[in-house]
Design an enzyme around this catalytic site. Structure first.
Site, PDB file in Angstrom:
ATOM      1  N   GLU A 103     -12.578   8.591  10.603  1.00  0.00           N
ATOM      2  CA  GLU A 103     -13.029   8.675  11.992  1.00  0.00           C
ATOM      3  C   GLU A 103     -13.386  10.116  12.354  1.00  0.00           C
ATOM      4  O   GLU A 103     -12.598  11.024  12.112  1.00  0.00           O
ATOM      5  CB  GLU A 103     -11.914   8.163  12.920  1.00  0.00           C
ATOM      6  CG  GLU A 103     -12.349   7.974  14.359  1.00  0.00           C
ATOM      7  CD  GLU A 103     -11.324   7.147  15.155  1.00  0.00           C
ATOM      8  OE1 GLU A 103     -11.390   5.907  15.099  1.00  0.00           O
ATOM      9  OE2 GLU A 103     -10.477   7.761  15.816  1.00  0.00           O
TER      10      GLU A 103
ATOM     11  N   ASP B 206       0.853  -1.191   0.000  1.00  0.00           N
ATOM     12  CA  ASP B 206       0.000   0.000   0.000  1.00  0.00           C
ATOM     13  C   ASP B 206       0.886   1.237   0.000  1.00  0.00           C
ATOM     14  O   ASP B 206       1.087   1.903   1.022  1.00  0.00           O
ATOM     15  CB  ASP B 206      -0.934  -0.005   1.209  1.00  0.00           C
ATOM     16  CG  ASP B 206      -2.132   0.904   0.981  1.00  0.00           C
ATOM     17  OD1 ASP B 206      -2.176   1.572  -0.080  1.00  0.00           O
ATOM     18  OD2 ASP B 206      -3.014   0.952   1.853  1.00  0.00           O
TER      19      ASP B 206
ATOM     20  N   HIS C 170      -8.144   0.485   7.301  1.00  0.00           N
ATOM     21  CA  HIS C 170      -8.462   1.820   6.789  1.00  0.00           C
ATOM     22  C   HIS C 170      -9.788   2.308   7.385  1.00  0.00           C
ATOM     23  O   HIS C 170     -10.687   1.532   7.656  1.00  0.00           O
ATOM     24  CB  HIS C 170      -8.551   1.797   5.262  1.00  0.00           C
ATOM     25  CG  HIS C 170      -7.211   1.590   4.610  1.00  0.00           C
ATOM     26  ND1 HIS C 170      -7.051   1.392   3.280  1.00  0.00           N
ATOM     27  CD2 HIS C 170      -5.968   1.544   5.145  1.00  0.00           C
ATOM     28  CE1 HIS C 170      -5.759   1.238   2.998  1.00  0.00           C
ATOM     29  NE2 HIS C 170      -5.088   1.323   4.126  1.00  0.00           N
ATOM     30  N   PHE C 171      -9.879   3.622   7.551  1.00  0.00           N
ATOM     31  CA  PHE C 171     -11.078   4.178   8.184  1.00  0.00           C
ATOM     32  C   PHE C 171     -11.187   5.673   7.925  1.00  0.00           C
ATOM     33  O   PHE C 171     -10.233   6.325   7.497  1.00  0.00           O
ATOM     34  CB  PHE C 171     -11.030   3.944   9.708  1.00  0.00           C
ATOM     35  CG  PHE C 171      -9.865   4.624  10.382  1.00  0.00           C
ATOM     36  CD1 PHE C 171      -9.880   5.980  10.674  1.00  0.00           C
ATOM     37  CD2 PHE C 171      -8.728   3.904  10.721  1.00  0.00           C
ATOM     38  CE1 PHE C 171      -8.795   6.604  11.281  1.00  0.00           C
ATOM     39  CE2 PHE C 171      -7.635   4.515  11.323  1.00  0.00           C
ATOM     40  CZ  PHE C 171      -7.666   5.868  11.603  1.00  0.00           C
TER      41      PHE C 171
ATOM     42  N   GLY D 145      -4.722   5.692  16.859  1.00  0.00           N
ATOM     43  CA  GLY D 145      -4.696   4.579  17.805  1.00  0.00           C
ATOM     44  C   GLY D 145      -5.549   3.469  17.238  1.00  0.00           C
ATOM     45  O   GLY D 145      -5.864   3.439  16.050  1.00  0.00           O
TER      46      GLY D 145
ATOM     47  N   HIS E  44       3.933   5.390  13.458  1.00  0.00           N
ATOM     48  CA  HIS E  44       2.775   5.632  12.585  1.00  0.00           C
ATOM     49  C   HIS E  44       1.459   5.179  13.195  1.00  0.00           C
ATOM     50  O   HIS E  44       0.401   5.421  12.621  1.00  0.00           O
ATOM     51  CB  HIS E  44       2.972   4.967  11.229  1.00  0.00           C
ATOM     52  CG  HIS E  44       2.478   3.550  11.133  1.00  0.00           C
ATOM     53  ND1 HIS E  44       2.875   2.549  12.010  1.00  0.00           N
ATOM     54  CD2 HIS E  44       1.624   2.959  10.266  1.00  0.00           C
ATOM     55  CE1 HIS E  44       2.284   1.415  11.672  1.00  0.00           C
ATOM     56  NE2 HIS E  44       1.516   1.629  10.628  1.00  0.00           N
ATOM     57  N   GLY E  45       1.493   4.501  14.329  1.00  0.00           N
ATOM     58  CA  GLY E  45       0.243   4.033  14.916  1.00  0.00           C
ATOM     59  C   GLY E  45       0.522   3.352  16.231  1.00  0.00           C
ATOM     60  O   GLY E  45       1.611   3.502  16.802  1.00  0.00           O
ATOM     61  N   ALA E  46      -0.450   2.599  16.694  1.00  0.00           N
ATOM     62  CA  ALA E  46      -0.244   1.878  17.953  1.00  0.00           C
ATOM     63  C   ALA E  46       0.569   0.610  17.709  1.00  0.00           C
ATOM     64  O   ALA E  46       1.392   0.220  18.537  1.00  0.00           O
ATOM     65  CB  ALA E  46      -1.596   1.517  18.569  1.00  0.00           C
TER      66      ALA E  46
END
Lengths: 128, 474
Positions: free
Chosen positions: B205, B97, B202-203, B372, B397-399
């Site tokens: 929010e 991706d 993917h989202f 998160g 980049h994230g949790a």
């Protein structure tokens, strides 16, 4: 036979069959479970793949199934395949629908295609 | 790797020396506290980081962020810089991706002002943005217009806002993008996927700024306590996936000709100066530009949803804070060396003063967004000088996942998770209960802990904490 193996982030799949062609069929069945079948029109598509070795051909086969699902909504419910060396050719048949869009790519990580005793074994990690 | 091979450098930095394995060219270094270290040691991520340290031309160290977890080839959360011109570029070091990333929009409205329109807004967003793979977007791009997007990113889209472009990493356009380096199969996959979210994690929010840690930086980013924000997480869809597939296969077939020996076939690579290396970088840039255009089209969909629920004035006053990539390779300079920085699940985090940052943010550092897990907090960070010294200008980049999807599904059903989220006041829209369960909050590390590590390590500082009000899942 195919089974899902624990992997923190991605999907690892293992296949076993009595013939090398059977490994490709197990991979198709596993992908069908992941993507789900559609209820739309039945279509057939020709397949002609070539790779540098059998493990890479297994990855190329799954690449093809991902491509058909992504571009045509087609999930192969059956396949008639002929394997010659590292070439795979034949026809896939399935229904159009809205496959579950899980698989992004077929990696070469931990990729395997080999005969152990009388069993042909394959392994692939999918990016999801 | 044995216990003895792991060296603690300081309170947040750990290293596996280059001597740990005969094929390592540089050390493998990562940032963690004890609890995160325990999670990291539960899978193959450190072995994968050591594999990255074997790449020809790699300099400094193979680096990983505290959200590191087992991936394929590179670990997720991995960073590697290879010296140009002849160090390698590895498509697997960017991932399938290409330019998966996040974009934050700030609404001119507070959570209390939104009131009972929350559910309507989330539902309207879900109607505007197709979710799931293979879903078609509202834009169908024929050959010419798709190639324009591949070359110029969001700037090729009709009616794009100049302030959106200005507030995007690299202004949403990597130089050197060449549509001709993108295969026909990739073109086919991409031509009607612009404006679609994709699947997996993917989202889109809907969030609220719950807490501000750095008031001055938050003011400059345009964020205040109670304010509504919308975080968009998506990437280059089937087009980018196909580009990665094509070039991993090409480079895998050419390894012997470049006398490259790798511990993992997925690390397939070629010298950046080689025909294959140059072609990949041109195709990757095109896919990155497509991803920025995709998030632009999604943001346009979000603004349409805001218009329908909150009115045109609110939609027009909805600002883009920034958009950052977390799967990309970029040419940058460190210590006088020109290097290709691979970021695989890692975010550029340039500090104050960098000319790469929009002028309006230059005094405080580049905005970074850390989603998160679903149902927990996300963070806005700002890049710090330590990132330039220690991690090739990079932060997390994230949790970071800690449980497999299968393990997550065994613990909870999608329907039950939906009820739990809704009981805590979060509106959920998701096409697949199975997919919802796989993204359960407990499948991820504690994001508060992860961002505290990068702050303690001097890579980025916390600016604001955001909490979810509604989520539209891919």
């Amino acid at each position: 036979m195919y089974r899902f193996v624990e992997h923190t982030a991605e999907l690892e799949l293992e296949f076993e069959a009595g013939t090398p062609e059977g490994v490709f069929e197990e991979a198709r069945r596993a992908f069908e479970e992941l993507a789900g079948t559609g209820g739309g029109e039945i279509v057939e598509r020709p397949v002609a793949l070539d790779a540098r070795d059998l493990p890479a051909l297994l990855a190329a086969w799954l690449d093809e199934l991902v491509f058909l699902a992504d571009t045509e909504g087609l999930v192969a419910e059956s396949a008639t395949l002929a394997l010659e060396g590292t070439r795979l050719s034949g026809t896939v048949r399935g229904r159009r629908g809205e496959p579950r869009p899980l698989v992004k790519g077929v990696t070469l990580h931990r990729l395997r295609f080999a005969q152990e005793n009388a069993v042909w074994c394959g392994r692939v990690v999918l990016d999801v | 790797m044995s216990e003895a091979q792991l060296v603690r450098i300081d309170s947040t930095t750990w290293e596996i020396p280059a001597t740990a394995r005969a094929d390592m060219r540089v050390p493998a270094r990562f940032f963690a506290d004890e609890e995160i270290l325990a999670a990291i040691r539960g899978d193959r991520s450190l072995e994968q980081l050591q594999n990255v340290a074997t790449l020809p031309g790699v300099v400094g160290a193979a680096v990983a962020m505290p959200d590191i977890h087992q991936g394929y080839g590179f670990p997720v959360g991995g960073v590697a810089a290879t010296e140009l011109p002849d160090g390698v570029v590895s498509p697997g070091g960017v991932g399938y991706d290409i330019n998966c990333g996040v974009r934050l929009l700030a609404l001119p409205l507070s959570e209390s002002e939104l009131g009972e329109r929350r559910e309507g807004l989330v539902h309207s967003i879900s109607r505007e943005i197709p979710a799931g793979a293979g879903k078609h977007g509202v834009l169908h791009l024929g050959g010419g217009s798709l190639d324009a997007v591949l070359k110029d990113g969001p700037q090729a889209l009709p009616g794009v806002r100049a302030d959106d472009v200005a507030h995007t990493e690299s202004e949403g356009r990597l130089d050197g993008a060449d549509p001709a380096a993108v295969s026909e199969r990739a073109h086919v996959r991409g031509r009607d996927q612009l404006g679609t979210m994709g699947s997996g994690n993917h989202f889109v929010e809907l969030q609220m700024v719950q807490e501000v840690m750095d008031a001055e930086t938050a003011r400059i980013f345009g964020l205040a306590p109670g304010q509504l924000t919308i975080l968009i997480h998506s990437g280059s869809r089937g087009l980018g996936h196909q580009v990665c597939t094509d070039y991993v296969r090409t480079m895998d077939a050419r390894l012997a000709s470049y006398r490259i020996h790798l511990p993992d076939r997925q690390l397939a690579c070629a010298p950046a100066s080689s025909p294959e290396g140059r072609q990949y970088l041109a195709a990757m840039a095109a896919a990155a530009n497509f991803a920025w255009a995709n998030r632009q089209a999604i943001a346009d969909g979000v603004r349409r949803a805001i218009t329908s629920v909150l009115g045109r004035e609110t939609a027009e006053a909805t600002r883009q804070v920034y958009d950052v990539a977390h799967n990309v390779a970029k040419v940058e300079e460190y210590g006088g060396r020109r290097v290709c920085v691979h970021r695989k699940g890692a975010t550029r985090a340039f500090p104050a003063g960098s000319p790469e940052i929009p002028a309006v943010y230059r005094a405080v550092g580049q905005p970074v967004f850390i989603p998160g897990s679903m149902g927990t907090a996300s963070f806005v960070l700002a890049g710090e000088p330590g990132a330039m010294e220690r991690s090739f200008g990079t932060t997390c980049h994230g949790a970071g996942r800690r449980l497999s999807r299968t393990a997550a599904r065994k613990r909870i059903r999608g329907g039950e998770l939906r009820r739990q989220l809704e009981a805590s006041g979060i509106v959920v829209r998701c096409p697949s209960p199975k997919g919802l369960a796989e993204e359960a909050p407990f499948a991820y590390k504690d994001v508060d802990r992860v961002v505290r590590v990068v702050e303690d390590a001097g890579l980025a500082r916390r600016v604001a904490r955001l909490v979810p009000l509604g989520v539209v899942k891919g």
